[in-house]
Scaffold this active site. Sequence first.
Site, PDB file in Angstrom:
ATOM      1  N   GLU A  13      -4.690  -0.723  -8.930  1.00 28.19           N
ATOM      2  CA  GLU A  13      -3.725   0.285  -9.391  1.00 28.19           C
ATOM      3  C   GLU A  13      -2.461  -0.443  -9.833  1.00 28.19           C
ATOM      4  O   GLU A  13      -1.897  -1.229  -9.065  1.00 28.19           O
ATOM      5  CB  GLU A  13      -3.384   1.270  -8.254  1.00 28.19           C
ATOM      6  CG  GLU A  13      -4.540   2.194  -7.895  1.00 28.19           C
ATOM      7  CD  GLU A  13      -4.222   3.113  -6.699  1.00 28.19           C
ATOM      8  OE1 GLU A  13      -4.684   4.252  -6.700  1.00 28.19           O
ATOM      9  OE2 GLU A  13      -3.532   2.661  -5.749  1.00 28.19           O
ATOM     10  N   SER A  21       0.839  -1.208   0.000  1.00 26.27           N
ATOM     11  CA  SER A  21       0.000   0.000   0.000  1.00 26.27           C
ATOM     12  C   SER A  21       0.866   1.246   0.000  1.00 26.27           C
ATOM     13  O   SER A  21       0.450   2.289  -0.496  1.00 26.27           O
ATOM     14  CB  SER A  21      -0.872   0.078   1.249  1.00 26.27           C
ATOM     15  OG  SER A  21      -1.447  -1.142   1.555  1.00 26.27           O
ATOM     16  N   HIS A  60      -1.787  -3.020  -6.900  1.00 27.73           N
ATOM     17  CA  HIS A  60      -2.447  -2.651  -5.649  1.00 27.73           C
ATOM     18  C   HIS A  60      -3.943  -2.939  -5.708  1.00 27.73           C
ATOM     19  O   HIS A  60      -4.707  -2.197  -6.337  1.00 27.73           O
ATOM     20  CB  HIS A  60      -2.175  -1.166  -5.343  1.00 27.73           C
ATOM     21  CG  HIS A  60      -2.686  -0.736  -4.010  1.00 27.73           C
ATOM     22  ND1 HIS A  60      -3.457   0.391  -3.835  1.00 27.73           N
ATOM     23  CD2 HIS A  60      -2.552  -1.290  -2.787  1.00 27.73           C
ATOM     24  CE1 HIS A  60      -3.757   0.508  -2.547  1.00 27.73           C
ATOM     25  NE2 HIS A  60      -3.214  -0.493  -1.900  1.00 27.73           N
ATOM     26  N   ASN A  79      -5.297   6.503  -2.325  1.00 27.14           N
ATOM     27  CA  ASN A  79      -5.004   6.906  -0.946  1.00 27.14           C
ATOM     28  C   ASN A  79      -4.378   8.301  -0.872  1.00 27.14           C
ATOM     29  O   ASN A  79      -4.540   9.001   0.128  1.00 27.14           O
ATOM     30  CB  ASN A  79      -4.098   5.879  -0.255  1.00 27.14           C
ATOM     31  CG  ASN A  79      -4.890   4.650   0.162  1.00 27.14           C
ATOM     32  OD1 ASN A  79      -6.102   4.724   0.344  1.00 27.14           O
ATOM     33  ND2 ASN A  79      -4.229   3.521   0.281  1.00 27.14           N
TER      34      ASN A  79
HETATM   35  P1  NAI Z   1      -2.331 -10.005   6.661  1.00 25.75           P
HETATM   36  O1  NAI Z   1      -1.578  -9.783   7.917  1.00 25.75           O
HETATM   37  O2  NAI Z   1      -3.783 -10.333   6.700  1.00 25.75           O
HETATM   38  O3  NAI Z   1      -1.612 -11.174   5.828  1.00 25.75           O
HETATM   39  C1  NAI Z   1      -0.228 -11.243   5.632  1.00 25.75           C
HETATM   40  C2  NAI Z   1       0.146 -12.713   5.496  1.00 25.75           C
HETATM   41  O4  NAI Z   1       1.490 -12.800   5.044  1.00 25.75           O
HETATM   42  C3  NAI Z   1       0.065 -13.491   6.823  1.00 25.75           C
HETATM   43  O5  NAI Z   1      -0.741 -14.639   6.636  1.00 25.75           O
HETATM   44  C4  NAI Z   1       1.528 -13.856   7.093  1.00 25.75           C
HETATM   45  O6  NAI Z   1       1.685 -15.129   7.728  1.00 25.75           O
HETATM   46  C5  NAI Z   1       2.078 -13.895   5.692  1.00 25.75           C
HETATM   47  N1  NAI Z   1       3.525 -13.800   5.594  1.00 25.75           N
HETATM   48  C6  NAI Z   1       4.380 -13.089   6.334  1.00 25.75           C
HETATM   49  N2  NAI Z   1       5.650 -13.280   5.899  1.00 25.75           N
HETATM   50  C7  NAI Z   1       5.549 -14.145   4.852  1.00 25.75           C
HETATM   51  C8  NAI Z   1       6.487 -14.736   3.972  1.00 25.75           C
HETATM   52  N3  NAI Z   1       7.791 -14.484   4.122  1.00 25.75           N
HETATM   53  N4  NAI Z   1       6.039 -15.560   2.985  1.00 25.75           N
HETATM   54  C9  NAI Z   1       4.712 -15.813   2.846  1.00 25.75           C
HETATM   55  N5  NAI Z   1       3.781 -15.286   3.673  1.00 25.75           N
HETATM   56  C10 NAI Z   1       4.206 -14.474   4.654  1.00 25.75           C
HETATM   57  O7  NAI Z   1      -2.056  -8.697   5.777  1.00 25.75           O
HETATM   58  P2  NAI Z   1      -2.939  -8.090   4.592  1.00 25.75           P
HETATM   59  O8  NAI Z   1      -3.893  -7.093   5.138  1.00 25.75           O
HETATM   60  O9  NAI Z   1      -3.409  -9.189   3.729  1.00 25.75           O
HETATM   61  O10 NAI Z   1      -1.819  -7.235   3.816  1.00 25.75           O
HETATM   62  C11 NAI Z   1      -0.875  -7.838   2.953  1.00 25.75           C
HETATM   63  C12 NAI Z   1      -0.290  -6.776   2.051  1.00 25.75           C
HETATM   64  O11 NAI Z   1      -1.325  -6.150   1.299  1.00 25.75           O
HETATM   65  C13 NAI Z   1       0.450  -5.649   2.770  1.00 25.75           C
HETATM   66  O12 NAI Z   1       1.556  -5.251   2.006  1.00 25.75           O
HETATM   67  C14 NAI Z   1      -0.599  -4.540   2.826  1.00 25.75           C
HETATM   68  O13 NAI Z   1      -0.032  -3.258   2.912  1.00 25.75           O
HETATM   69  C15 NAI Z   1      -1.281  -4.738   1.485  1.00 25.75           C
HETATM   70  N6  NAI Z   1      -2.640  -4.205   1.374  1.00 25.75           N
HETATM   71  C16 NAI Z   1      -3.540  -4.362   2.389  1.00 25.75           C
HETATM   72  C17 NAI Z   1      -4.837  -3.866   2.270  1.00 25.75           C
HETATM   73  C18 NAI Z   1      -5.845  -4.057   3.360  1.00 25.75           C
HETATM   74  O14 NAI Z   1      -6.925  -3.456   3.290  1.00 25.75           O
HETATM   75  N7  NAI Z   1      -5.561  -4.867   4.368  1.00 25.75           N
HETATM   76  C19 NAI Z   1      -5.275  -3.158   1.044  1.00 25.75           C
HETATM   77  C20 NAI Z   1      -4.276  -3.113   0.000  1.00 25.75           C
HETATM   78  C21 NAI Z   1      -3.004  -3.598   0.194  1.00 25.75           C
END
Ligand code: NAI
Length: 281
Positions: free
Chosen positions: A150, A117, A138, A189
């Site tokens: 995006e 993000s 994104h 954003n």
């Molecule tokens: P989340 O915390 O729900 O999921 C992240 C996952 O990545 C976890 O299951 C974790 O175990 C896993 N993980 C950590 N290190 C890892 C590795 N080395 N290899 C494989 N898996 C690994 O986080 P979320 O919300 O899904 O965010 C993920 C990405 O998406 C971030 O970069 C965030 O900024 C981006 N993002 C999030 C949004 C949101 O609304 N939550 C919207 C748009 C982008």
Amino acid sequence: MEKVAVLGAGLMGARIAQVAAQGGYSVILRDLQMGLVRDGLQAIAKNLDKMINREQIDAKAKEEIMERIQCTTDLSDLREADLVIEAVVENMAVKKQIFAELDNICPAHTVLATNTSTLSISEIAASTRRQEKILGMHFFNPVVSNRLVELVRGMETSDETIAKAADFVATMGKDYVEVKRESPGFIVNRILIPYINEAIFTYGDGLAGIEEIDLAMKLGAGMKEGPLELADRVGLDTISSILEVFWHEFRDTKYRPHTVFSTMIRAGYYGKKSGRGFYQY
Ligand code: NAI
């Protein structure tokens, strides 16, 4: 592109894997532990069940979509992927390490995308020897129903990489906008967060109450949702950390948080998810 790999089976990763499988791609979903991948898979199955109830798909389609998703914890299983979408934790050191490993594992043609993000695409790309094949992809939460992606260029992202990503996004039934130059917040954003922040200042400075501000923007500006309701839905902690990134990058005082807002964050008012934000849930 036929094979897509998704790294991270969390909130975003699982849903991205789902929409890719719905688009007909064969998908590999990877997280650190099998339990986490299974949780992601369960979330996908639950979402597909909802789609069956709404008669958007039938049970056979669900089965086919689920069959297209393969689970792993082993990064080397990604060696046949044409496209990798990384959706792991928002941490530069973790992302750089993953991209460096992917660069060694994946064939030369593989496009590597990050769902970050706020982090720099170019900095992530610099950890590889294929900077032209790296881009930001994104997605927006909720991934299944939100149509926008995006596509963000880093310093060296090639036209071919953007074109491949655009084709992929289109086959999943989504729209995209190309962000020609990386900058924190990209387009949505960059505009949305200062808008919400100004609404918080309007409240913090005592111009009006929470409901009045939301009502004013809905009636006066034709918004579907008031800015403070929206803030609660996005998560006040998320807004606070994006403001922090903007503040550090642009050094512009318009991105400072109001003291009322900082106090809310310190008190654990994170919005809808914590049961308390501008509103009580
Ligand atoms: P989340 O915390 O729900 O999921 C992240 C996952 O990545 C976890 O299951 C974790 O175990 C896993 N993980 C950590 N290190 C890892 C590795 N080395 N290899 C494989 N898996 C690994 O986080 P979320 O919300 O899904 O965010 C993920 C990405 O998406 C971030 O970069 C965030 O900024 C981006 N993002 C999030 C949004 C949101 O609304 N939550 C919207 C748009 C982008």
